[in-house]
Design an enzyme around this catalytic site. Structure first.
Site, short mmCIF file in Angstrom:
data_model
loop_
_atom_site.label_atom_id
_atom_site.label_comp_id
_atom_site.label_asym_id
_atom_site.label_seq_id
_atom_site.Cartn_x
_atom_site.Cartn_y
_atom_site.Cartn_z
N CYS A 8 5.66 -1.15 1.66
CA CYS A 8 6.76 -0.15 2.03
C CYS A 8 6.47 0.30 3.11
CB CYS A 8 6.86 0.63 0.52
SG CYS A 8 6.86 2.27 0.33
N CYS A 26 5.74 4.43 2.21
CA CYS A 26 5.03 5.06 1.86
C CYS A 26 3.66 4.66 2.42
CB CYS A 26 3.95 3.60 0.49
SG CYS A 26 5.79 2.91 -0.58
#
Length: 152
Positions: A75, A78
């Site tokens: 991600c 993230c």
């Protein structure tokens, strides 16, 4: 993110450096100010510390607020939260504990807590979830949300 295989002391837990490669289910603890040969002082480090899923309930029982970052390695947003969380920890110091949970390695916990997307940030204190936010936030937004949630 820098990961070092160092022998260190984290609270009352001693972590041997050679354990890093052997750990499967982990949380990542930002550890600042580790003094070790070849590591500059104040270098933010991320050490993989073994914490079993059963201990999550114990971790969030803390009187010190616990900010949990549910993330995935694939991600992009993230990964973008790492410097934000580092800066937040520097600002709040011992007033907050920040842990990261990889949802791909801890699917049972993510399902139990109904984490529907990553990143998802959740704030706990005394075992109670005070606040949750899916998506990316700035350091200032996080500080505001944490302060607001603590007043509830």
């Amino acid at each position: 993110m820098k990961t070092f295989a160092l022998d260190c002391q984290l609270g009352d837990q001693s972590i041997p450096g050679n354990a890093v490669g052997k750990i499967q289910n982990t949380f990542i603890y930002p550890v600042l100010f580790i003094k070790a040969v070849g590591v500059k002082a104040r270098t933010p480090l991320y050490l993989y510390i073994p914490v079993m899923k059963e201990k999550f309930a114990t971790i969030i029982q803390s009187e010190i607020p616990v900010l949990v970052d549910f993330y995935a390695t694939w991600c992009g947003p993230c990964v973008g939260m790492l410097p934000v969380l580092d800066a937040l920890k520097k600002d709040l110091g011992d007033g907050i504990r920040i842990i990261k949970i990889d949802v791909d390695k801890n699917t049972d916990l993510a399902v139990k807590l109904k984490v529907m997307g990553v990143p998802t940030l959740a704030l706990f204190r005394s075992g109670t979830e005070l606040w949750r936010h899916p998506g990316v936030l700035t350091k200032e937004q996080l500080k505001t949300e944490i302060e607001s949630a603590q007043k509830k």
